[in-house]
Design an enzyme around this catalytic site. Structure first.
Site, PDB file in Angstrom:
ATOM      1  N   GLY A 175      37.138  34.381  40.120  1.00 51.57           N
ATOM      2  CA  GLY A 175      36.974  35.590  39.331  1.00 51.57           C
ATOM      3  C   GLY A 175      35.795  35.567  38.394  1.00 51.57           C
ATOM      4  O   GLY A 175      35.751  36.339  37.427  1.00 51.57           O
ATOM      5  N   ASP A 203      30.051  27.022  45.894  1.00 48.53           N
ATOM      6  CA  ASP A 203      29.558  27.737  47.069  1.00 48.53           C
ATOM      7  C   ASP A 203      28.891  29.014  46.583  1.00 48.53           C
ATOM      8  O   ASP A 203      29.238  29.541  45.525  1.00 48.53           O
ATOM      9  CB  ASP A 203      30.701  28.103  48.028  1.00 48.53           C
ATOM     10  CG  ASP A 203      31.452  29.353  47.561  1.00 48.53           C
ATOM     11  OD1 ASP A 203      31.166  30.451  48.072  1.00 48.53           O
ATOM     12  OD2 ASP A 203      32.303  29.234  46.639  1.00 48.53           O
ATOM     13  N   ASP A 219      37.965  30.173  52.219  1.00 45.78           N
ATOM     14  CA  ASP A 219      38.549  30.914  51.102  1.00 45.78           C
ATOM     15  C   ASP A 219      39.614  31.858  51.658  1.00 45.78           C
ATOM     16  O   ASP A 219      39.728  32.073  52.861  1.00 45.78           O
ATOM     17  CB  ASP A 219      37.486  31.630  50.279  1.00 45.78           C
ATOM     18  CG  ASP A 219      36.729  32.685  51.055  1.00 45.78           C
ATOM     19  OD1 ASP A 219      37.145  33.032  52.167  1.00 45.78           O
ATOM     20  OD2 ASP A 219      35.693  33.158  50.542  1.00 45.78           O
ATOM     21  N   SER A 220      40.416  32.419  50.772  1.00 43.90           N
ATOM     22  CA  SER A 220      41.627  33.116  51.205  1.00 43.90           C
ATOM     23  C   SER A 220      41.390  34.533  51.665  1.00 43.90           C
ATOM     24  O   SER A 220      42.252  35.138  52.299  1.00 43.90           O
ATOM     25  CB  SER A 220      42.630  33.144  50.048  1.00 43.90           C
ATOM     26  OG  SER A 220      42.134  33.989  49.006  1.00 43.90           O
ATOM     27  N   GLY A 221      40.232  35.110  51.342  1.00 40.68           N
ATOM     28  CA  GLY A 221      39.950  36.497  51.674  1.00 40.68           C
ATOM     29  C   GLY A 221      40.195  37.460  50.539  1.00 40.68           C
ATOM     30  O   GLY A 221      39.864  38.645  50.651  1.00 40.68           O
ATOM     31  N   GLY A 222      40.763  36.994  49.439  1.00 43.86           N
ATOM     32  CA  GLY A 222      41.080  37.893  48.340  1.00 43.86           C
ATOM     33  C   GLY A 222      39.868  38.591  47.752  1.00 43.86           C
ATOM     34  O   GLY A 222      39.897  39.791  47.455  1.00 43.86           O
ATOM     35  N   PHE A 223      38.773  37.856  47.567  1.00 46.31           N
ATOM     36  CA  PHE A 223      37.578  38.463  46.973  1.00 46.31           C
ATOM     37  C   PHE A 223      36.999  39.521  47.902  1.00 46.31           C
ATOM     38  O   PHE A 223      36.580  40.595  47.458  1.00 46.31           O
ATOM     39  CB  PHE A 223      36.523  37.392  46.682  1.00 46.31           C
ATOM     40  CG  PHE A 223      35.232  37.955  46.161  1.00 46.31           C
ATOM     41  CD1 PHE A 223      35.113  38.320  44.834  1.00 46.31           C
ATOM     42  CD2 PHE A 223      34.144  38.136  46.997  1.00 46.31           C
ATOM     43  CE1 PHE A 223      33.929  38.860  44.345  1.00 46.31           C
ATOM     44  CE2 PHE A 223      32.956  38.666  46.527  1.00 46.31           C
ATOM     45  CZ  PHE A 223      32.846  39.034  45.188  1.00 46.31           C
TER      46      PHE A 223
END
Length: 393
Positions: free
Chosen positions: A231, A281, A107-111
Site C-alpha cells: 500500500g 520489486d 503477488d496476490s493480485g490485490g493491487f
C-alpha cells in the site's frame, strides 16, 4: 564500491528442502543475508525484476539471471486472466513455462484489481471484478488467490489484501487494513504446510502509523515466513513512505525477511535498505527502458533529449553490462526516437543491470560496515551529475 559487480550465487551440493532466512551482517538497521529454498538462494537486499505476464519485458530469462537476479516476480491477476492457472499447471507450472529455474514470487493480485479492473465489488468473501482484457467477470477470494498461486507453482506466495490508493480517509484505511488482516488468516489456512515454500503477509494501514503497527502485530501473530509492507508507492511522497517503514520495522521479526512492495527508484531502494528492508520489486527499470529513460550510477538519462544526438559516449564506460558500456548515447537516442525495439531492449538491459549493481554494492557496503559512506557517495554522484545536466540545459 558503487560499481561492485553482482556476486555469483554460492554453489550448492544439494538442494535444501526448507525455506530459511539468515542475516550475515548488519550495519545500523540495514542487513545483508540470504533466503534459501529448494529452487535457489536469494541474496539480500534483493531487487526482483517484474515478470508480470511470465516475462520480464524485453529480456531473455538468461539475461536476467546473468545480471545477478536470484528471483523474479509474477502476477497472479494477469496470469489468472491469461493463460489461466489451470492451463499453466497442465503445462508444468510457471517455472517451466517461462524457463526460469530460480525462485519465483507471485503477488496476490490485490493491487491490480484496484488499479486495473472496472466494476469491482469488494466484500468479506473477496472481490468480484471485470477483466481489463475482455470484460469477463471473475471472483477472487483469499482461498482462490492461494489456489491460483499454487497452480502457478510459485515459491513465495502473497496473501490477498485490499490496497487503498493514497490519500484516503482514515476510516477507509482502517477498514481495508482490518479486512486484509482477516484475509491473511484465511490465506494462512488455505496455504497450509508447504515444505520449501513460503507465504508472506502484507502490512497495510496507509499513511497512519498506528494502523500500520496494528497490522504488523496481527500478522506477526500468524507466524508467517516473511512480511511485506504494501500500500505504498501509490501516490504518497517519499517521506511518508519512509516514515511508514520506520513505524513498522521495530514490530517485524528480525529473523524473517521484510519486503517493500512496488518500490521503486534507486534512491527509494537505498533509503529503504538503510531502514531495514530486504526485498524489493518494481516495474520502474523495465518501464523506463521502454520509454527511453536510463538509470545509471550518474543518475537518470533521458535518451529522447536532442542533446544526445551526437554524443559518442556510452551510458557508463565502467559498467559490466554491454548495453551500458558499448553502445553510444547517440545510437541509443536514434533507436528511441525511431521507436526501434532494440532501443527498448538495450535500455531495459542497462537499467536492470544498474539496479543489480546497486544492490550488490549495498550488500558489500553492509558487510564492510560502511553503508552510510556508500549511500553518501552514491547520492553525491547522482547530485553532481544532475547539476551538470542542468547547467548544460
Amino acid at each position: 564500491m558503487q560499481n561492485a559487480p553482482p556476486q555469483a550465487a554460492p554453489p550448492q551440493d544439494a538442494r535444501p528442502t526448507a525455506f530459511t532466512f539468515r542475516v550475515d551482517a548488519a550495519d545500523g538497521h540495514a542487513r545483508t543475508g540470504a533466503i534459501t529454498m529448494p529452487r535457489g538462494t536469494i541474496r539480500t537486499p534483493a531487487f526482483m525484476p517484474v515478470g508480470t505476464a511470465a516475462t520480464v519485458k524485453a529480456m531473455y530469462p538468461e539475461q536476467v539471471r546473468d545480471l545477478g537476479a536470484d528471483v523474479v516476480l509474477g502476477n497472479t491477476y494477469h496470469l489468472m486472466l491469461r493463460p489461466g492457472p489451470e492451463r499453466m499447471a497442465r503445462l508444468g507450472g510457471l517455472h517451466r513455462f517461462m524457463l526460469w529455474d530460480g525462485p519465483i514470487l507471485t503477488d496476490s493480485g490485490g493491487f491490480q484489481v484496484m488499479s486495473l479492473s472496472s466494476l469491482r465489488k469488494l466484500d468479506e468473501q473477496g472481490v468480484t471484478f471485470r477483466s481489463h482484457v475482455d470484460g469477463t467477470a471473475h471472483h477472487m477470494s483469499p482461498e482462490r488467490s492461494i489456489e491460483i498461486q499454487g497452480l502457478l507453482g510459485s515459491d513465495i506466495q502473497m496473501q490477498l489484501d485490499e490496497c487503498v490508493r493514497l490519500p484516503a480517509e482514515p476510516e477507509a484505511i482502517a477498514r481495508a487494513m482490518q479486512l486484509s488482516r482477516r484475509w491473511a488468516e484465511r490465506c494462512r489456512v488455505a496455504f497450509g504446510e508447504q515444505p520449501g515454500k513460503a507465504l508472506f503477509g502484507i502490512v497495510q494501514g496507509g499513511d497512519v502509523p498506528a494502523l500500520r503497527v496494528e497490522s504488523a502485530r496481527a500478522l506477526v501473530d500468524l507466524d508467517l515466513k516473511g512480511y511485506a509492507i504494501g500500500g505504498l508507492a501509490v501516490g504518497e511522497p517519499q517521506a511518508v513512505m519512509l516514515a511508514m517503514i520506520e513505524a513498522v520495522e521495530p514490530h517485524l521479526p528480525r529473523a524473517k525477511p521484510r519486503y517493500l512492495m512496488g518500490v521503486g527508484t534507486p534512491d527509494d531502494l537505498l533509503r529503504s535498505v538503510e531502514r531495514g528492508i530486504d526485498m524489493f520489486d518494481c516495474v520502474m527499470p523495465t518501464r523506463a527502458g521502454r520509454h527511453g529513460l536510463a538509470y545509471t550510477r550518474h543518475g537518470r538519462v533521458n535518451l529522447r533529449n536532442a542533446r544526445h544526438a551526437e554524443d559518442a559516449r556510452p551510458l557508463d564506460p565502467s559498467s559490466a553490462c554491454p548495453a551500458s558500456r558499448d553502445y553510444s548515447r547517440a545510437y541509443l537516442h536514434h533507436l528511441v526516437r525511431s521507436d526501434e525495439i532494440l532501443g527498448m531492449m538495450l535500455l531495459t538491459w542497462s537499467n536492470l543491470a544498474y539496479y543489480q549493481e546497486l544492490m550488490a554494492g549495498m550488500r558489500a557496503a553492509i558487510r564492510a560496515g560502511r553503508l552510510a559512506d556508500f549511500a553518501g557517495e552514491t547520492r553525491e554522484t547522482w547530485a553532481r551529475a544532475e547539476a551538470e545536466r542542468t547547467a548544460r540545459g
